[in-house]
Every structure is written in structure tokens, then in C-alpha cells.
Design a protein around this motif. Structure first.
Motif, mmCIF file in Angstrom:
data_model
loop_
_atom_site.group_PDB
_atom_site.id
_atom_site.type_symbol
_atom_site.label_atom_id
_atom_site.label_comp_id
_atom_site.label_asym_id
_atom_site.label_seq_id
_atom_site.Cartn_x
_atom_site.Cartn_y
_atom_site.Cartn_z
ATOM 1 N N GLY A 377 3.271 3.732 1.825
ATOM 2 C CA GLY A 377 3.616 4.051 3.208
ATOM 3 C C GLY A 377 5.073 4.394 3.414
ATOM 4 N N LYS A 378 5.747 4.816 2.349
ATOM 5 C CA LYS A 378 7.170 5.142 2.440
ATOM 6 C C LYS A 378 7.385 6.645 2.394
ATOM 7 C CE LYS A 378 8.674 0.765 0.414
ATOM 8 N NZ LYS A 378 9.155 0.225 1.685
ATOM 9 N N ASN A 379 8.526 7.066 2.885
ATOM 10 C CA ASN A 379 8.907 8.467 2.836
ATOM 11 C C ASN A 379 9.194 8.872 1.396
ATOM 12 O OD1 ASN A 379 11.304 10.546 2.838
ATOM 13 N ND2 ASN A 379 10.255 10.811 4.809
ATOM 14 N N ILE A 380 8.835 10.097 1.031
ATOM 15 C CA ILE A 380 9.027 10.551 -0.346
ATOM 16 C C ILE A 380 10.496 10.531 -0.748
ATOM 17 C CG2 ILE A 380 9.107 12.969 0.366
ATOM 18 C CD1 ILE A 380 7.639 11.641 -2.946
ATOM 19 N N ASP A 381 11.404 10.824 0.186
ATOM 20 C CA ASP A 381 12.832 10.782 -0.144
ATOM 21 C C ASP A 381 13.289 9.358 -0.451
ATOM 22 O OD1 ASP A 381 13.177 13.522 0.134
ATOM 23 O OD2 ASP A 381 13.596 13.371 2.277
ATOM 24 N N GLU A 382 12.732 8.380 0.252
ATOM 25 C CA GLU A 382 13.067 6.984 -0.029
ATOM 26 C C GLU A 382 12.572 6.585 -1.415
ATOM 27 O OE1 GLU A 382 12.367 2.477 1.823
ATOM 28 O OE2 GLU A 382 11.478 4.230 2.809
ATOM 29 N N ILE A 383 11.388 7.081 -1.780
ATOM 30 C CA ILE A 383 10.858 6.809 -3.121
ATOM 31 C C ILE A 383 11.788 7.396 -4.179
ATOM 32 C CG2 ILE A 383 8.963 7.245 -4.723
ATOM 33 C CD1 ILE A 383 8.181 5.278 -2.580
ATOM 34 N N LYS A 384 12.221 8.640 -3.979
ATOM 35 C CA LYS A 384 13.083 9.291 -4.970
ATOM 36 C C LYS A 384 14.412 8.568 -5.135
ATOM 37 C CE LYS A 384 11.220 13.957 -4.375
ATOM 38 N NZ LYS A 384 11.497 15.345 -3.899
ATOM 39 N N GLU A 385 14.971 8.079 -4.044
ATOM 40 C CA GLU A 385 16.282 7.436 -4.088
ATOM 41 C C GLU A 385 16.221 6.021 -4.646
ATOM 42 O OE1 GLU A 385 17.803 7.640 -0.144
ATOM 43 O OE2 GLU A 385 17.816 9.833 -0.097
ATOM 44 N N ASN A 386 15.069 5.353 -4.502
ATOM 45 C CA ASN A 386 14.968 3.930 -4.888
ATOM 46 C C ASN A 386 13.780 3.670 -5.801
ATOM 47 O OD1 ASN A 386 17.080 2.764 -2.914
ATOM 48 N ND2 ASN A 386 15.743 3.958 -1.579
ATOM 49 N N LYS A 387 13.405 4.659 -6.620
ATOM 50 C CA LYS A 387 12.146 4.562 -7.357
ATOM 51 C C LYS A 387 12.102 3.380 -8.315
ATOM 52 C CE LYS A 387 13.897 8.539 -9.938
ATOM 53 N NZ LYS A 387 13.650 9.957 -10.252
ATOM 54 N N LEU A 388 13.203 3.059 -8.948
ATOM 55 C CA LEU A 388 13.190 1.956 -9.902
ATOM 56 C C LEU A 388 12.973 0.617 -9.197
ATOM 57 C CD1 LEU A 388 13.613 1.647 -13.013
ATOM 58 C CD2 LEU A 388 15.891 0.845 -12.458
ATOM 59 N N ALA A 389 13.735 0.352 -8.159
ATOM 60 C CA ALA A 389 13.611 -0.914 -7.436
ATOM 61 C C ALA A 389 12.242 -1.035 -6.781
ATOM 62 C CB ALA A 389 14.714 -1.022 -6.381
ATOM 63 N N LEU A 390 11.739 0.058 -6.205
ATOM 64 C CA LEU A 390 10.432 0.014 -5.550
ATOM 65 C C LEU A 390 9.315 -0.179 -6.562
ATOM 66 C CD1 LEU A 390 10.967 2.848 -2.922
ATOM 67 C CD2 LEU A 390 10.794 0.389 -2.470
ATOM 68 N N ALA A 391 9.457 0.415 -7.739
ATOM 69 C CA ALA A 391 8.453 0.225 -8.788
ATOM 70 C C ALA A 391 8.408 -1.239 -9.232
ATOM 71 C CB ALA A 391 8.756 1.136 -9.973
ATOM 72 N N LYS A 392 9.575 -1.840 -9.444
ATOM 73 C CA LYS A 392 9.627 -3.254 -9.844
ATOM 74 C C LYS A 392 8.994 -4.143 -8.776
ATOM 75 C CE LYS A 392 13.923 -3.154 -12.558
ATOM 76 N NZ LYS A 392 15.276 -3.708 -12.692
ATOM 77 N N GLU A 393 9.376 -3.899 -7.540
ATOM 78 C CA GLU A 393 8.872 -4.710 -6.428
ATOM 79 C C GLU A 393 7.350 -4.616 -6.336
ATOM 80 O OE1 GLU A 393 8.997 -4.439 -1.572
ATOM 81 O OE2 GLU A 393 10.742 -3.756 -2.697
#
Length: 494
Positions: A377-393
Motif C-alpha cells: 500500500g505504499k507509493n512506488i517512489d517510497e519503495i524505490k527510496e527505502n527498498k532495503l529497509a522496507l524489505a527487512k521490515e
């Protein structure tokens, strides 16, 4: 290969100074020597070399490098910000040594002849930079980038932010980066990675076991892959697992077929392709080794029963479409089948975060960035900027193995490190590559590899196969099924 954040790099340096007595002066000297030893193998001795030294410790590394180039009769000039008195004691000490040796030093503000140099070494800013370049530094980097010189960055390219994948407005576009002790995140995550060139990790006398004590992630290469399982001479087809691939639709029959071909060529014992009953078995009759079974969307329990009784691992999602009846079918299967699952493609889009809590089996999920954005449910730009942290979480919260596909691939393992792979090339930038990865992953998991090892090996094998294929073919002309033919070469080398 370890990947350290800026914070942990600083903690590492403080530990070796305070606990082990390796002073900053020693670390800087070793960094300069390491730079010299690598650079001398890249260039001709008569090359005109320009060192751009900045106002901090990165500039200090440049001072040490200048001394070693000078005493070995290399043709080098060094420019530094004469009016910026910001050096720590180690850098100041090495600047004083250059003065004592009467080595010419030039004012960065007066640099005009940048096009005359064959090699430009960027020692302006290191991992401490936290803002965009401006003023004279921006002007010089832009001129350097426009030159035809070989460009070498010290630690990281000036302008990049150590822990960020983002590409700033201005950054040194290196052909090589020589970094120290461990990789940094900007070296391995796109688009920042494009400005690092080929990255070389240099040892500066910090023992491996000390680096390993710090929180880190891992870049996977041929030297730290999981071991390939031995195939015993008295084994049989049941020894290597039973794969069940659920997928296909009248419009996209090829997707699950690619997954099946990929699984077939990566070592599993038996493959069953379960497809909707509006597809005749003839769509896969050219692969006689693969068994088929039809399903009806209104009878998902029949599929669950087959998985639970006849599969080691199953996958679901390839080419299934996104209609409501498909979504309901997928959700029922993943919530009721009890064998480990690889959830791919349309199955990623069928799930919500709440659905993940209802899955009873172990799961690998393989979204690309847009699918991951939809799922979270996140914006694609937010995913691109924080992909590592979001993947871990995500992996930790839902206890799910995540293969996040993009220009680099991030594998997040629940309550473990994150693994990053940069194998592959643009030959994989076409439809079918995700299906091939799915087939590889489910095949390896069925053969007895841990889910973590199956993820790592699958991504590595597919990427390396693409690299081998482009040795013979133009990447634009390669099909995914051609790339699959190179699995054998890669497996023979691991």
C-alpha cells in the motif's frame, strides 16, 4: 562481502582505534597504500594523474596517495581547498608531510586544466557527506564527468549519500571505486550504483572477524554462495523433490510454461503443472517430462489436496490473471495448502497484508517493485527510496522470505541479514524472467535447499546465466528460454 552503513562504519573505526590500538593515522596510511597498490595496476606510469582532495578524512587519504605516487615517480598533481581548515589530526599530519617533502600542492579554486589529465582520482568527500554538492565542488565534479579521463573514486563517489540508493543532482561518475574494509549501500543499490563503476574492497588492516561483529548485510558473489547439494549415485527421482506449479490462463499460457522449463533445467525430480481447465494439455505437450493436471476455479480444495499429498513445494501465480474468481482461488489455496510455497506474479497482486497472517505454510514471495508497492500500500517512489529497509521490515513482520526484484535483487530473510545480488543484465529486462526465477526457486527448494539458500542460488543462477548468454548473443535478442539453457554452465562452476 559485508555491506556496512555509515553509522556502523564509524563504529568499526572507533572500535579498532580504541580497543585494538590501530590509530587513525595507521588507518589513513593503510588506505593510501591500498589506493596506490590498486591504482598502479590500472594505469601507465607516464599517465597524467589529478587527485582532487577534499576538506576531510577522504582528502587525507588523497594526501597519502599523493606521497606514494610521488616517491614512485608517477606524474601526479594534487589540488585541495587551501582556505578550508577542516582537517583532523591524521589528515593534517599527512598534509604537513607533503609540505616537508616539497611536493607541489595546488589550490582547488584555481583548477582549470582538468581536460589535460588522463586519470582523475576523487578524494573530495567520503561517507560523511549528507547534502548535495554545490559551489566549486559541483563545478569541478561536472567538469571531471565531462572529461575522457579514467575516473577513480576513493571510498565512495563524491555526491553520493552513503546509505541511500538515490542518485543526487551531482555526483562523481566513477569507472572504479576503491572502498575500505566493507562495501557501502550506495555501491550496491541502484540507481546510485551506476556512479560507482567497478567496486574494489581494500583491506586496511582491520581483521575480518572484527568487521563480522558489526550489523551488516551481504553482497552475494561467487565466493560466498551456499554450497551445492551432492547428488548421490543411488538417488532416484523422488530424491530431488516434487514440484507443483499452479498457473496459466487462456491469455497467458506461456508464463507457467517458462516456470516449468526453468524448474526442469535446475534439477528437481518431478514436475506437475496444474493449469485451468480451459487450457488443453497441448499447450505444453512439447515438454514430455512435465506432468499436467487441470483445475476448476470453483474447486480449490482439489488443488490443495493434490499439493498436500503429492508435492514437496508448490508455486502459484504465473500467468493466472487478476479476475475476481482467480483472486479467490489463489487466496483459498495459499491459506489452505500446507507445503512451502513460492508466491509469484498474479498471486502477489491477489494478496493483502491481512491475508499474509492467514498463511499456514512457509512462504517465499517474489514481487517486483510495483507489485511490492501494491502489496504494502505504499507509493512506488517510497519503495524505490527505502527498498532495503522496507524489505527487512516486511520479512521480519510477516515471517516471509522476500525476493524483491529490480535492477539489483534484494533477498530479505526473516530475522536474519539481507542479501543483495547484482548479477544479471538487460537480457533479463523482458517478460518471462520472473517466471524463470520462480521455477528456479521452487525447484531448488524442492531439492532440499533451505528457503534462504534456494532464494540466493536461484537469483544468482538466473543472473549469471544471462551474463553467460550475452557472451554469445546481443542482450536485446535473447529470449528467457535461451537464457535457461545456460543454467548447466553456471551450476558446473559453482
Amino acid at each position: 562481502m559485508f555491506i556496512l552503513s555509515k553509522e556502523n562504519t564509524y563504529k568499526l573505526e572507533e572500535t579498532v582505534k580504541n580497543t585494538y590500538g590501530i590509530s587513525e593515522l595507521i588507518l589513513m596510511e593503510n588506505a593510501g597504500i591500498a589506493l596506490f597498490n590498486h591504482i598502479k595496476n590500472m594505469i601507465k606510469q607516464e599517465s597524467r594523474i589529478l587527485i582532487l582532495a577534499g576538506p576531510g578524512s577522504n582528502g587525507g587519504d588523497g594526501f597519502v596517495l599523493m606521497r606514494h605516487l610521488y616517491v614512485h615517480n608517477y606524474n601526479a598533481d594534487i589540488y585541495y581547498p587551501v582556505d578550508k581548515n577542516k582537517y583532523g589530526s591524521a589528515a593534517e599530519n599527512n598534509l604537513s608531510i607533503l609540505n616537508s617533502l616539497n611536493i607541489p600542492l595546488y589550490n582547488l579554486a584555481e583548477l582549470e586544466n582538468i581536460d589535460e589529465y588522463d586519470v582523475i582520482i576523487d578524494a573530495l568527500f567520503g561517507i560523511g557527506l549528507n547534502k548535495k554538492l554545490d559551489g566549486i565542488y559541483k563545478e569541478i565534479i561536472e567538469k571531471a564527468n565531462n572529461s575522457n579521463a579514467l575516473k577513480i573514486a576513493v571510498d565512495i563517489s563524491s555526491g553520493l549519500i552513503c546509505d541511500s540508493p538515490a542518485l543526487p543532482e551531482c555526483a562523481f561518475n566513477a569507472d572504479y571505486t576503491i572502498t575500505f574494509s566493507a562495501l557501502k549501500y550506495c555501491h550496491v543499490l541502484y540507481p546510485a550504483k551506476k556512479y560507482s563503476g567497478q567496486v574494489i574492497t581494500a583491506n586496511i588492516s582491520i581483521p575480518y572477524n572484527i568487521i563480522a561483529d558489526f550489523e551488516s548485510d551481504i553482497l552475494i558473489n561467487e565466493y560466498n554462495l551456499p554450497n551445492i547439494l551432492k547428488r548421490e549415485p543411488d538417488s532416484h527421482k523422488g530424491s530431488f523433490g516434487k514440484v507443483c506449479l499452479i498457473g496459466g490462463s487462456y491469455e497467458m499460457a506461456g508464463a507457467v510454461k517458462i516456470a516449468a522449463i526453468s524448474a526442469l533445467h535446475s534439477g528437481c525430480g518431478l514436475i506437475s503443472l496444474i493449469h485451468p481447465d480451459n487450457l488443453d494439455r497441448n499447450f505444453i505437450s512439447d515438454i514430455p517430462e512435465i506432468m499436467t493436471k487441470q483445475f476448476n476455479y470453483n474447486e480449490p480444495d482439489t488443488v490443495c489436496s493434490f499439493i498436500n499429498n503429492s508435492a514437496t513445494v508448490y508455486s502459484i501465480g504465473n500467468g493466472m490473471g487478476r479476475s475476481e474468481n482467480v483472486k479467490e482461488f489463489i487466496l483459498h489455496v495459499v491459506k489452505n495448502a500446507l507445503k512451502p510455497a513460492v508466491i509469484d506474479a498474479d498471486a502477489c497482486n491477489a494478496l493483502s497484508l491481512d491475508d499474509l497472517n492467514d498463511i499456514k505454510s512457509e512462504v517465499i514471495i517474489t514481487p517486483h517493485l510495483a507489485e511490492f508497492a501494491h502489496l504494502t500500500g505504499k507509493n512506488i517512489d517510497e519503495i524505490k527510496e527505502n527498498k532495503l529497509a522496507l524489505a527487512k521490515e516486511f520479512a521480519d513482520k510477516y515471517n516471509i522470505y522476500l525476493i524483491l526484484k529490480s535492477a539489483e535483487t534484494i533477498i530479505a530473510v526473516p530475522n536474519d541479514k539481507t542479501y543483495i545480488l547484482n548479477t544479471g543484465n538487460t537480457a533479463l529486462s523482458k517478460g518471462g524472467s520472473g517466471d524463470a526465477l520462480c521455477g528456479l526457486t521452487v525447484s531448488l527448494a524442492a531439492q532440499g535447499y533451505s528457503l534462504k539458500d534456494a532464494c540466493i542460488l536461484a537469483v544468482y543462477i538466473l543472473g549469471k546465466s544471462a551474463e553467460k548468454a550475452v557472451e554469445y548473443y546481443n542482450p536485446a535478442t535473447l529470449s528467457i528460454t535461451q537464457i535457461i539453457n545456460y543454467y548447466s554452465e553456471v551450476l558446473n562452476e559453482i
